[in-house]
Motif scaffolding. Sequence first.
Motif, PDB file in Angstrom:
ATOM      1  N   ALA A 207       0.831  -1.206   0.000  1.00 25.27           N
ATOM      2  CA  ALA A 207       0.000   0.000   0.000  1.00 25.27           C
ATOM      3  C   ALA A 207       0.867   1.258   0.000  1.00 25.27           C
ATOM      4  CB  ALA A 207      -0.924  -0.016   1.221  1.00 25.27           C
ATOM      5  N   ARG A 208       1.931   1.258   0.807  1.00 26.02           N
ATOM      6  CA  ARG A 208       2.823   2.417   0.847  1.00 26.02           C
ATOM      7  C   ARG A 208       3.553   2.602  -0.485  1.00 26.02           C
ATOM      8  NH1 ARG A 208       4.527   4.484   5.984  1.00 26.02           N
ATOM      9  NH2 ARG A 208       3.269   3.624   7.685  1.00 26.02           N
ATOM     10  N   ARG A 209       3.938   1.495  -1.111  1.00 24.50           N
ATOM     11  CA  ARG A 209       4.629   1.592  -2.398  1.00 24.50           C
ATOM     12  C   ARG A 209       3.703   2.142  -3.473  1.00 24.50           C
ATOM     13  NH1 ARG A 209       6.279  -3.811  -5.331  1.00 24.50           N
ATOM     14  NH2 ARG A 209       4.054  -3.630  -5.822  1.00 24.50           N
ATOM     15  N   ASP A 210       2.421   1.733  -3.429  1.00 30.08           N
ATOM     16  CA  ASP A 210       1.462   2.277  -4.391  1.00 30.08           C
ATOM     17  C   ASP A 210       1.325   3.792  -4.232  1.00 30.08           C
ATOM     18  OD1 ASP A 210       0.984  -0.168  -5.509  1.00 30.08           O
ATOM     19  OD2 ASP A 210      -0.849  -0.571  -4.351  1.00 30.08           O
ATOM     20  N   ALA A 211       1.367   4.233  -2.973  1.00 35.59           N
ATOM     21  CA  ALA A 211       1.233   5.679  -2.713  1.00 35.59           C
ATOM     22  C   ALA A 211       2.520   6.431  -2.997  1.00 35.59           C
ATOM     23  CB  ALA A 211       0.803   5.902  -1.256  1.00 35.59           C
ATOM     24  N   ASP A 212       3.655   5.729  -2.828  1.00 32.13           N
ATOM     25  CA  ASP A 212       4.968   6.354  -3.019  1.00 32.13           C
ATOM     26  C   ASP A 212       5.890   5.346  -3.697  1.00 32.13           C
ATOM     27  OD1 ASP A 212       7.410   7.593  -2.933  1.00 32.13           O
ATOM     28  OD2 ASP A 212       7.578   7.614  -0.748  1.00 32.13           O
ATOM     29  N   PRO A 213       5.999   5.389  -5.029  1.00 34.93           N
ATOM     30  CA  PRO A 213       6.812   4.410  -5.761  1.00 34.93           C
ATOM     31  C   PRO A 213       8.275   4.363  -5.336  1.00 34.93           C
ATOM     32  CG  PRO A 213       5.384   5.598  -7.272  1.00 34.93           C
ATOM     33  CD  PRO A 213       5.272   6.286  -5.941  1.00 34.93           C
ATOM     34  N   SER A 214       8.752   5.398  -4.659  1.00 35.88           N
ATOM     35  CA  SER A 214      10.149   5.405  -4.213  1.00 35.88           C
ATOM     36  C   SER A 214      10.340   4.619  -2.914  1.00 35.88           C
ATOM     37  CB  SER A 214      10.645   6.843  -4.009  1.00 35.88           C
ATOM     38  OG  SER A 214       9.998   7.448  -2.896  1.00 35.88           O
ATOM     39  N   TYR A 215       9.242   4.178  -2.306  1.00 37.29           N
ATOM     40  CA  TYR A 215       9.303   3.430  -1.037  1.00 37.29           C
ATOM     41  C   TYR A 215       9.757   2.004  -1.325  1.00 37.29           C
ATOM     42  CZ  TYR A 215       7.836   1.733   3.582  1.00 37.29           C
ATOM     43  OH  TYR A 215       7.805   1.189   4.845  1.00 37.29           O
TER      44      TYR A 215
END
Length: 230
Positions: A207-215
């Motif tokens: 979910a965090r990666r979807d919101a922030d691809p740099s995560y």
Amino acid sequence: MLEAFADLSTPLVADACVRGGLPLRAAPPGIDPVVPGRRIAGRALPARHYGSVDVFLEAFGRAGRGDVLVVDNGGRSDEACVGDLAVLEAEAAGVAGLVVWGLHRDTPELVEIGLPVFSYGRYPPGPVRLDEREPEALATARFGPHLVSAADVVFGDDDGVLFVAAEHVEEVLATARRIGRTEREQARRIREGETLRRQTAFDDYLARRDADPSYTFRRHLRRVGGAIEE
């Protein structure tokens, strides 16, 4: 040094180097202990081979107990540069083991001697050449892309061989132990039915990666306290 390495592994030491932002200096893939399960850890004793055993005998005269002879034979596959007599002499000099960028011979004798020897394989013929010796013959040894000196410590096990600057060894081993404890705990929990995905809150990561691809997953692991990639 071998005692300090006893409960660790080269993968843990490699991960600790990455975690600490230190150079990752691994021997090229394919190096193995002549006797599986043998381990080494000690100060590097470099020697460049030019076709004659005399460079090893000279290196042994400088050896400290527990040193590891690092043999630079340029990764050659057309000759064996280490055999039973060199290994017996290494043992007599107090050397803890040998790592060879090249090949060995006299395998049954090396197994009987028992001193840890790591090389890229076995080959019957010894050297028939005698090349000009370089001034750095006993100061540094090349091992693949790496230059190894007495300022380095050698670690080896069934997964391979690593070279770590002596000034960073204490830090690296401490980090490796922390990573090892975390991984053992994660393994225990997997065996008891708690998947790694659950332990690492993998759905939260996605979910965090979807919101922030740099995560990245490494960043996520550091946030949740996991250890699998470094």
